[in-house]
Structures are given as structure tokens and as C-alpha cells.
Write a protein that holds these residues in place. Structure first.
Motif, mmCIF file in Angstrom:
data_model
loop_
_atom_site.group_PDB
_atom_site.id
_atom_site.type_symbol
_atom_site.label_atom_id
_atom_site.label_comp_id
_atom_site.label_asym_id
_atom_site.label_seq_id
_atom_site.Cartn_x
_atom_site.Cartn_y
_atom_site.Cartn_z
ATOM 1 N N VAL A 181 -7.198 0.969 -8.769
ATOM 2 C CA VAL A 181 -7.877 1.493 -9.958
ATOM 3 C C VAL A 181 -7.331 2.873 -10.296
ATOM 4 C CG1 VAL A 181 -10.112 2.268 -10.827
ATOM 5 C CG2 VAL A 181 -9.936 0.091 -9.624
ATOM 6 N N LEU A 182 -7.071 3.702 -9.288
ATOM 7 C CA LEU A 182 -6.490 5.025 -9.525
ATOM 8 C C LEU A 182 -5.110 4.911 -10.161
ATOM 9 C CD1 LEU A 182 -6.607 8.122 -9.172
ATOM 10 C CD2 LEU A 182 -5.589 7.774 -6.909
ATOM 11 N N SER A 183 -4.289 3.971 -9.688
ATOM 12 C CA SER A 183 -2.958 3.816 -10.273
ATOM 13 C C SER A 183 -3.037 3.342 -11.711
ATOM 14 C CB SER A 183 -2.107 2.861 -9.447
ATOM 15 O OG SER A 183 -2.511 1.521 -9.632
ATOM 16 N N SER A 184 -3.997 2.493 -12.034
ATOM 17 C CA SER A 184 -4.156 2.040 -13.416
ATOM 18 C C SER A 184 -4.639 3.182 -14.318
ATOM 19 C CB SER A 184 -5.148 0.887 -13.488
ATOM 20 O OG SER A 184 -4.595 -0.252 -12.917
ATOM 21 N N ALA A 185 -5.488 4.023 -13.773
ATOM 22 C CA ALA A 185 -5.993 5.157 -14.576
ATOM 23 C C ALA A 185 -4.882 6.160 -14.872
ATOM 24 C CB ALA A 185 -7.140 5.838 -13.830
ATOM 25 N N ILE B 132 2.174 -13.324 -9.962
ATOM 26 C CA ILE B 132 3.140 -13.966 -10.857
ATOM 27 C C ILE B 132 2.926 -13.505 -12.291
ATOM 28 C CG2 ILE B 132 3.859 -16.182 -11.824
ATOM 29 C CD1 ILE B 132 3.326 -17.349 -9.004
ATOM 30 N N LEU B 133 1.673 -13.437 -12.715
ATOM 31 C CA LEU B 133 1.397 -12.940 -14.066
ATOM 32 C C LEU B 133 1.811 -11.483 -14.210
ATOM 33 C CD1 LEU B 133 -2.097 -14.503 -14.834
ATOM 34 C CD2 LEU B 133 0.068 -15.037 -15.939
ATOM 35 N N MET B 134 1.603 -10.696 -13.174
ATOM 36 C CA MET B 134 2.003 -9.287 -13.205
ATOM 37 C C MET B 134 3.515 -9.179 -13.356
ATOM 38 S SD MET B 134 0.425 -6.372 -12.904
ATOM 39 C CE MET B 134 0.861 -4.679 -12.739
ATOM 40 N N ALA B 135 4.260 -10.025 -12.652
ATOM 41 C CA ALA B 135 5.720 -9.999 -12.773
ATOM 42 C C ALA B 135 6.153 -10.327 -14.193
ATOM 43 C CB ALA B 135 6.341 -10.977 -11.782
ATOM 44 N N CYS B 136 5.509 -11.304 -14.799
ATOM 45 C CA CYS B 136 5.882 -11.704 -16.166
ATOM 46 C C CYS B 136 5.496 -10.640 -17.183
ATOM 47 C CB CYS B 136 5.217 -13.025 -16.523
ATOM 48 S SG CYS B 136 5.758 -14.406 -15.520
ATOM 49 N N TYR B 137 4.230 -10.250 -17.196
ATOM 50 C CA TYR B 137 3.741 -9.335 -18.229
ATOM 51 C C TYR B 137 4.255 -7.916 -18.035
ATOM 52 C CZ TYR B 137 0.478 -13.062 -19.359
ATOM 53 O OH TYR B 137 -0.070 -14.254 -19.711
ATOM 54 N N ALA B 138 4.169 -7.418 -16.820
ATOM 55 C CA ALA B 138 4.630 -6.050 -16.584
ATOM 56 C C ALA B 138 6.135 -5.961 -16.754
ATOM 57 C CB ALA B 138 4.209 -5.582 -15.193
ATOM 58 N N GLY B 139 6.846 -6.997 -16.330
ATOM 59 C CA GLY B 139 8.288 -6.988 -16.513
ATOM 60 C C GLY B 139 8.681 -6.930 -17.973
ATOM 61 N N THR C 153 0.829 -1.211 0.000
ATOM 62 C CA THR C 153 0.000 0.000 0.000
ATOM 63 C C THR C 153 0.862 1.259 0.000
ATOM 64 O OG1 THR C 153 -1.727 -1.199 1.201
ATOM 65 C CG2 THR C 153 -1.875 1.185 1.189
ATOM 66 N N LEU C 154 1.927 1.261 0.790
ATOM 67 C CA LEU C 154 2.829 2.421 0.805
ATOM 68 C C LEU C 154 3.528 2.589 -0.545
ATOM 69 C CD1 LEU C 154 4.401 2.153 4.369
ATOM 70 C CD2 LEU C 154 2.688 3.798 3.558
ATOM 71 N N ALA C 155 3.933 1.479 -1.158
ATOM 72 C CA ALA C 155 4.566 1.556 -2.482
ATOM 73 C C ALA C 155 3.572 2.053 -3.527
ATOM 74 C CB ALA C 155 5.130 0.197 -2.879
ATOM 75 N N LEU C 156 2.325 1.623 -3.419
ATOM 76 C CA LEU C 156 1.301 2.081 -4.358
ATOM 77 C C LEU C 156 1.050 3.579 -4.193
ATOM 78 C CD1 LEU C 156 -0.558 0.932 -6.546
ATOM 79 C CD2 LEU C 156 -2.295 0.624 -4.793
ATOM 80 N N ILE D 60 5.337 -3.096 -9.059
ATOM 81 C CA ILE D 60 5.865 -3.875 -7.938
ATOM 82 C C ILE D 60 4.872 -3.866 -6.777
ATOM 83 C CG2 ILE D 60 7.697 -3.941 -6.199
ATOM 84 C CD1 ILE D 60 9.584 -2.959 -8.467
ATOM 85 N N ALA D 61 4.227 -2.730 -6.555
ATOM 86 C CA ALA D 61 3.216 -2.657 -5.493
ATOM 87 C C ALA D 61 2.062 -3.602 -5.778
ATOM 88 C CB ALA D 61 2.714 -1.224 -5.347
ATOM 89 N N TRP D 62 1.611 -3.671 -7.033
ATOM 90 C CA TRP D 62 0.552 -4.608 -7.405
ATOM 91 C C TRP D 62 0.975 -6.044 -7.092
ATOM 92 C CZ3 TRP D 62 -4.324 -4.473 -9.759
ATOM 93 C CH2 TRP D 62 -4.812 -3.200 -10.065
ATOM 94 N N MET D 63 2.233 -6.386 -7.422
ATOM 95 C CA MET D 63 2.718 -7.751 -7.166
ATOM 96 C C MET D 63 2.765 -8.044 -5.676
ATOM 97 S SD MET D 63 5.795 -8.133 -9.885
ATOM 98 C CE MET D 63 6.003 -6.551 -10.675
ATOM 99 N N VAL D 64 3.290 -7.110 -4.894
ATOM 100 C CA VAL D 64 3.376 -7.310 -3.442
ATOM 101 C C VAL D 64 1.976 -7.463 -2.855
ATOM 102 C CG1 VAL D 64 4.018 -6.178 -1.273
ATOM 103 C CG2 VAL D 64 5.607 -6.184 -3.194
#
Length: 167
Positions: A161-165, A76-83, A28-31, A57-61
Motif C-alpha cells: 500500500v505504501l508503494s502504491s501511495a 500475470i495481470l500486473m505484468a500485462c497492465y503495468a508493462g 520484499t527486498l525489491a519492494l 516487478i516486486a508486486w509480480m514476484v
């Protein structure tokens, strides 16, 4: 299909609730840091990419913090795709800015005509990082959001959702 297969091989990472809360607070702090950084870095593209990496990284954590099959699979999918998307976007942006002679947006205008492949790959990378992949890969963010809602954490999905927007 890949998500279902991934759910069977994902092992429980956290064995104690305290570990989940520590990851929850850190995520949450990273986000929040990523959202704040994105607001402040509107004109610098490299800075925006760095803060987007922080939010990824915040999403993954947070996915690992919420646990369950959805949270772990989403992380895990976030690490692969976002990476992969971030590496591709960094490489394309480096090529574009070196050709333009700087990273100001005014200098980057019109480079799509002289470097169409690089500009197209950059667009694919940015869309893939947002979860709108042209290759029909599953988006990990709904899995992480589902696990957050299953844990009754309501404020964090709003921040997600705010971070994605903002991306």
C-alpha cells in the motif's frame, strides 16, 4: 470476467514451500528497494519511472510467491497492465523531454498545450499504472493483496500500500 477466465488457465508455478519463501524474500527486498528509490528520486522523472518498474516487478514476484488463483492471476495481470502502462509512459516522457530540451520539471510546464495528445497519453499511462485505468480494466493489486492476507503476511500488504501511495 477476464480475471475469472485467467484463473482457470493459471497453473501452479511453485511446487515447494521453499520456492515460495525465496520469492517472498526477493519480492520484499525489491519492494523495499523500490520504495527507497522512489523517495530518493523525487526530482528526476526518468529515475522515478525506473523505480516504479522495480516496484511493479516486486508486486509480480510477490503475487507468484503468495500463490493461489488470486496471487498468480494478479501477477500475470500486473505484468500485462503495468508493462503496457510503463512502456507508454516511457515513450511519452521521452517525447515530452526531447521537445522540452531537458527533463527538469520547470521545462516540462506548459507542454500539455503544445503536445496535448502526448500529455493525455502520458496521463492515461500513469493512471493505469496506479490502477485507476480509464478503460475499466481490473486492477491486479487487490488480487495480490488478497493472496498476501490469505497467507497471513501482514507487513508486506502494508509495504504494498505504501508503494502504491508513492507512485
Amino acid at each position: 470476467k477476464g480475471v475469472i477466465t485467467l484463473q482457470y488457465i493459471t497453473l501452479p508455478v511453485l511446487s515447494h514451500p521453499l520456492e515460495s519463501y525465496i520469492l517472498f524474500i526477493a519480492g520484499t527486498l525489491a519492494l523495499l528497494a523500490g520504495i527507497t528509490g522512489l523517495f530518493r528520486a523525487k526530482s528526476n522523472l526518468f529515475s522515478m519511472l525506473r523505480w516504479m518498474c522495480v516496484t511493479d516487478i516486486a508486486w509480480m514476484v510477490l503475487g507468484f510467491a503468495f500463490g493461489g488463483a488470486d496471487g498468480s492471476s494478479g501477477a500475470i495481470l500486473m505484468a500485462c497492465y503495468a508493462g503496457a502502462a510503463r512502456v507508454l509512459s516511457w515513450l511519452c516522457l521521452l517525447a515530452l523531454t526531447s521537445r522540452a530540451g531537458g527533463e527538469e520539471r520547470a521545462r516540462l510546464r506548459g507542454l500539455g498545450k503544445s503536445m496535448p495528445v502526448t500529455a493525455t497519453l502520458f496521463a492515461f499511462a500513469m493512471f493505469a499504472a496506479l490502477g485507476v485505468s480509464p478503460f475499466f480494466t481490473p486492477d491486479p493489486k487487490p488480487l495480490i493483496l488478497h493472496s498476501a492476507l490469505a497467507c497471513s503476511f501482514w507487513i508486506v500488504p502494508a509495504l504494498m500500500v505504501l508503494s502504491s501511495a508513492l507512485m
